[in-house]
Design an enzyme around this catalytic site. Structure first.
Site, short mmCIF file in Angstrom:
data_model
loop_
_atom_site.label_atom_id
_atom_site.label_comp_id
_atom_site.label_asym_id
_atom_site.label_seq_id
_atom_site.Cartn_x
_atom_site.Cartn_y
_atom_site.Cartn_z
N ASP A 1 2.00 17.60 -97.49
CA ASP A 1 1.11 18.82 -98.16
C ASP A 1 -0.18 18.71 -98.11
O ASP A 1 -0.85 19.27 -98.76
CB ASP A 1 1.67 19.23 -99.57
CG ASP A 1 3.07 19.32 -99.64
OD1 ASP A 1 3.66 19.90 -98.75
OD2 ASP A 1 3.81 18.76 -100.66
N HIS B 1 4.88 25.96 -98.19
CA HIS B 1 4.96 25.31 -99.32
C HIS B 1 4.82 26.25 -100.56
O HIS B 1 4.15 27.06 -100.76
CB HIS B 1 3.99 24.15 -99.60
CG HIS B 1 4.21 23.34 -100.76
ND1 HIS B 1 5.19 22.23 -100.90
CD2 HIS B 1 3.63 23.34 -102.07
CE1 HIS B 1 4.88 21.90 -102.01
NE2 HIS B 1 4.14 22.45 -102.86
N GLU C 1 7.33 34.61 -99.53
CA GLU C 1 7.46 33.67 -98.27
C GLU C 1 7.89 34.59 -96.94
O GLU C 1 7.43 34.80 -96.01
CB GLU C 1 8.34 32.55 -98.39
CG GLU C 1 7.77 31.51 -99.51
CD GLU C 1 8.46 30.18 -99.55
OE1 GLU C 1 7.98 29.27 -99.76
OE2 GLU C 1 9.77 30.23 -99.40
N GLY D 1 17.92 27.87 -95.46
CA GLY D 1 17.67 28.65 -94.42
C GLY D 1 17.30 29.99 -94.57
O GLY D 1 17.24 30.72 -93.70
N SER D 2 17.05 30.68 -95.65
CA SER D 2 16.48 32.00 -95.95
C SER D 2 15.39 32.36 -95.11
O SER D 2 15.14 33.30 -94.29
CB SER D 2 16.40 32.44 -97.35
OG SER D 2 15.26 31.77 -97.78
N ASN D 3 14.36 31.39 -95.27
CA ASN D 3 13.17 31.53 -94.31
C ASN D 3 13.25 31.52 -92.71
O ASN D 3 12.95 32.24 -91.89
CB ASN D 3 11.91 30.59 -94.65
CG ASN D 3 11.19 30.82 -95.84
OD1 ASN D 3 10.40 31.99 -95.89
ND2 ASN D 3 11.78 30.41 -97.02
C1 GAR Z 1 11.32 27.36 -99.41
O1 GAR Z 1 10.73 28.13 -100.94
C2 GAR Z 1 9.71 26.62 -99.03
O2 GAR Z 1 8.69 26.93 -99.43
C3 GAR Z 1 10.33 25.21 -99.51
O3 GAR Z 1 11.72 25.22 -99.47
C4 GAR Z 1 12.26 26.47 -99.65
C5 GAR Z 1 13.28 26.62 -98.47
O4 GAR Z 1 13.80 27.74 -98.62
N1 GAR Z 1 9.60 24.12 -98.96
C6 GAR Z 1 9.21 22.97 -99.84
O5 GAR Z 1 9.23 22.92 -101.08
C7 GAR Z 1 8.46 21.90 -98.98
N2 GAR Z 1 7.77 21.08 -99.82
P1 GAR Z 1 14.96 28.30 -97.48
O6 GAR Z 1 15.68 27.31 -97.02
O7 GAR Z 1 15.79 29.46 -98.42
O8 GAR Z 1 14.16 28.91 -96.19
#
Ligand code: GAR
Length: 191
Positions: free
Chosen positions: A144, A103, A173, A12-14
């Site tokens: 995707d 992605h 990101e 969940g960092s994003n």
């Molecule tokens: C992110 O890097 C996102 O691009 C990827 O999961 C990560 C989630 O990070 N998504 C995919 O691979 C989708 N195919 P987060 O939980 O720290 O936000």
């Protein structure tokens, strides 16, 4: 003011970066975070914010229950931030051009089923690629494959590990996803 729902399966960092970005915004607010995993890091992360988090099981995701949750919360735009399940057609039909995903590669390279998180970075390092990047795209029924909205590249150094690349991608990101969401809101909702 538009209402955003964020879907996340992982740390969940994003999600946190987006929540912080829109905390003072007059353009949009986060009304709901949806996760499909009881142990997802995003649940703990959201505790410090006053945002509703809802854990949904597979049946709820596939059925009408999720749609009803989204409609009740008056969600305008769905933001996927590391959500690993396929979005059902029912939701895609109800939210045309209103669902976006991030992605961690330069799509169409390293996309599709099974290509998520570290799997992507490991494959890229194994293939000795010289660059990678991020893609934000609209979501359709294929993994995707929706229309690409934004891409940004990053150089890979010869001695970078998959973990080094994951870190670089995460930084990219966090830097760009909130502003791309703003761009989409302006494009989709303001003439
Ligand atoms: C992110 O890097 C996102 O691009 C990827 O999961 C990560 C989630 O990070 N998504 C995919 O691979 C989708 N195919 P987060 O939980 O720290 O936000």
């Amino acid at each position: 003011m538009k209402n955003l729902a964020i879907f996340a399966s992982g740390s969940g960092s994003n999600t946190e970066v987006i929540v912080r970005h829109f905390a003072e915004s007059e353009l949009a607010r986060i009304v709901l975070v949806i996760t499909d995993r009881k142990d997802a890091g995003v649940i703990e992360r959201m505790k410090k914010f006053d945002i509703r988090i809802r854990i949904i099981d597979k049946e709820a995701l596939m059925g009408e229950e999720l749609l009803s949750v989204l409609q009740t919360a008056r969600v305008d735009l769905i933001v996927l931030a590391g959500f690993l399940r396929k979005i059902p057609g029912l939701i895609i039909d109800a939210y045309p051009n209103r669902i976006i995903n991030i992605h961690p590669s330069l799509l169409p390279d390293y996309g599709g089923k099974g290509m998520y998180g570290m799997n992507v970075h490991k494959a890229i390092i194994e293939n000795e690629e010289e660059e990678s990047g991020i893609t934000v795209h609209y979501v359709n029924e294929e993994f995707d494959e929706g229309e690409i909205i934004f891409q940004e590249t990053v150089e890979i150094d010869p001695d970078d590990t998959a973990e080094d690349l994951a870190y670089k991608i995460q930084q990219l990101e966090h830097k760009h996803y909130p502003e791309v969401i703003e761009w989409v809101l302006n494009r989709e909702f303001i003439d």
